[in-house]
Design an enzyme around this catalytic site. Sequence first.
Site, mmCIF file in Angstrom:
data_model
loop_
_atom_site.group_PDB
_atom_site.id
_atom_site.type_symbol
_atom_site.label_atom_id
_atom_site.label_comp_id
_atom_site.label_asym_id
_atom_site.label_seq_id
_atom_site.Cartn_x
_atom_site.Cartn_y
_atom_site.Cartn_z
ATOM 1 N N ASP A 1 42.794 48.169 35.863
ATOM 2 C CA ASP A 1 41.389 48.039 36.275
ATOM 3 C C ASP A 1 40.508 48.341 35.056
ATOM 4 O O ASP A 1 40.417 49.484 34.616
ATOM 5 C CB ASP A 1 41.092 49.016 37.424
ATOM 6 C CG ASP A 1 39.671 48.880 37.962
ATOM 7 O OD1 ASP A 1 38.776 48.465 37.206
ATOM 8 O OD2 ASP A 1 39.450 49.226 39.147
ATOM 9 N N LYS B 1 29.905 45.724 38.437
ATOM 10 C CA LYS B 1 29.482 46.799 37.547
ATOM 11 C C LYS B 1 28.881 46.212 36.261
ATOM 12 O O LYS B 1 27.891 45.509 36.333
ATOM 13 C CB LYS B 1 30.680 47.719 37.269
ATOM 14 C CG LYS B 1 31.377 48.204 38.554
ATOM 15 C CD LYS B 1 30.462 49.077 39.392
ATOM 16 C CE LYS B 1 31.141 49.789 40.520
ATOM 17 N NZ LYS B 1 31.283 49.022 41.759
ATOM 18 N N ARG C 1 35.997 27.145 48.527
ATOM 19 C CA ARG C 1 36.941 28.261 48.643
ATOM 20 C C ARG C 1 38.071 28.126 47.630
ATOM 21 O O ARG C 1 38.694 29.105 47.224
ATOM 22 C CB ARG C 1 37.503 28.354 50.065
ATOM 23 C CG ARG C 1 38.131 29.726 50.339
ATOM 24 C CD ARG C 1 38.776 29.834 51.706
ATOM 25 N NE ARG C 1 39.972 29.046 51.793
ATOM 26 C CZ ARG C 1 40.210 28.092 52.696
ATOM 27 N NH1 ARG C 1 39.315 27.807 53.633
ATOM 28 N NH2 ARG C 1 41.337 27.415 52.686
ATOM 29 N N TYR D 1 40.462 54.395 41.764
ATOM 30 C CA TYR D 1 39.333 54.170 42.680
ATOM 31 C C TYR D 1 39.814 54.387 44.122
ATOM 32 O O TYR D 1 40.848 53.864 44.519
ATOM 33 C CB TYR D 1 38.821 52.737 42.458
ATOM 34 C CG TYR D 1 37.693 52.329 43.353
ATOM 35 C CD1 TYR D 1 36.501 53.054 43.402
ATOM 36 C CD2 TYR D 1 37.800 51.198 44.147
ATOM 37 C CE1 TYR D 1 35.461 52.661 44.222
ATOM 38 C CE2 TYR D 1 36.752 50.793 44.960
ATOM 39 C CZ TYR D 1 35.587 51.534 45.001
ATOM 40 O OH TYR D 1 34.560 51.158 45.813
HETATM 41 C C1 LIG Z 1 36.833 51.598 39.123
HETATM 42 C C2 LIG Z 1 36.449 50.670 40.245
HETATM 43 N N1 LIG Z 1 37.260 49.646 40.543
HETATM 44 C C3 LIG Z 1 36.982 48.804 41.548
HETATM 45 C C4 LIG Z 1 35.864 48.956 42.335
HETATM 46 C C5 LIG Z 1 35.634 48.025 43.501
HETATM 47 O O1 LIG Z 1 34.695 47.061 43.200
HETATM 48 P P1 LIG Z 1 33.749 46.371 44.318
HETATM 49 O O2 LIG Z 1 32.836 47.431 44.824
HETATM 50 O O3 LIG Z 1 33.071 45.285 43.544
HETATM 51 O O4 LIG Z 1 34.649 45.849 45.397
HETATM 52 C C6 LIG Z 1 34.960 49.983 42.057
HETATM 53 C C7 LIG Z 1 33.720 50.132 42.850
HETATM 54 O O5 LIG Z 1 32.992 51.094 42.759
HETATM 55 C C8 LIG Z 1 35.284 50.885 40.993
HETATM 56 O O6 LIG Z 1 34.487 51.941 40.723
#
Ligand SMILES: Cc1ncc(COP(=O)(O)O)c(C=O)c1O
Length: 405
Positions: free
Chosen positions: A204, A229, A79, A132
């Site tokens: 992000d 992704k 962890r 998001y």
């Molecule tokens: C732009 C963006 N940021 C963050 C995330 C969150 O990532 P996770 O699904 O790996 O938690 C997503 C998920 O679709 C996303 O599209």
Amino acid sequence: MTHAHQSNGQPPGAGGNAAGDALSDAGFETICAHYADDRHGHAGAVVPPIYQVSTFLYRDAEAFERRKQPGDPQCEYTRWKNPTTMALEAKLARLEAGNWARCFASGMGAITAAINACVESGAHVVCVGQCYWPTRRYLSEYLTRFGVRVTFVNGCDPDDFVAAFEPDTRLLYLESPTSGFFEMPPAEPLAAAARQRGITTIFDNSWATPYFQRPLELGCDLVVHSATKFIGGHSDVVAGALIGRDEELGQRLLAESELLGATPDPFAAWLLQRGLRTLAVRMERHQQNGLAVAHFLEEHPRVARVHHPGLASHPQHELARRQLRGYASLFSFELKEQTRAATHRFLNRLKLFGIGVSWGGHESLAVGGTLFSRSSEQELWLIRLHIGLETVDDLISDLRQALEE
Ligand SMILES: Cc1ncc(COP(=O)(O)O)c(C=O)c1O
């Protein structure tokens, strides 16, 4: 920074021949392929083994007493630190031009950890309006329970963001491009305006990846990724990453993430290493396929608009050309016929594209729904496509037949 997952640190298990040592001037692809590898430490295996383990033994009682002292290379418990994850973190820090990186069990794990490290009760956050959706919910529903306030800013005008800053603003949260209309708030002036006011900027970067955009070099303080992704790239792992430069913030994040416990499984970290080895070539092909499909759609008589920052018709195309080195393959478009029936008909006719959320993998995906356009507050039916690595002519044929009258 005392933890070994610094970009210039050597992960445990890496012997004197760690490839990272020789890669100070290496290019992006070489870093992806070799950085922080232990070339001779694992019987010469070109792919390091997974430390699929929860706990690590101490040499003796004195070593146990010294644990977690600055500079202590000992791993204690996964962890906190794990060699497989630490090698990945070293590589990610280097790719994003950061000093340290920390990986998480999901992108949301990384995002919530980053936000938590920047706010306290009474703090105010300024956030890009079309971030998001779960990030929006975390800021506007969850954190409000702890006295954190948030202002969402729609559109891309830097003045609107600056006007939203308050004396208690501690955090500016950015996505550029956003993942609805793929708008591009300009990262560089916004990060500079935030820095002048002592406000931390989180960015992000899941869409562009460090291959196309490096937000720390644009003045942002922290970069977050849904590594699920493009970094993972094969739709077989859920993970997140957080990268930064500031040592004090890095220390705080490491301590807090150990406490909150959203660390990745070592196998997930190993899969992300596999994904990173081909990131550059995958992103090139995603870009090529994505632009070909976007151009096809833009010319199609049943399509009203395509939201892709690489198209000359995109309102921030000039900025996109300056801010990005290239374009990922997630974008959206509007059918001329703005109805649920037309949207569902199109989606249900697709044969090669799957209907599914997420993106960044090898497979092409489509989803459709309504979103409010920021200028007119008019509800729009939007179709979002992720263009995968299939033969682009096959993808275009599939879209063409799905668009037929
Ligand atoms: C732009 C963006 N940021 C963050 C995330 C969150 O990532 P996770 O699904 O790996 O938690 C997503 C998920 O679709 C996303 O599209």
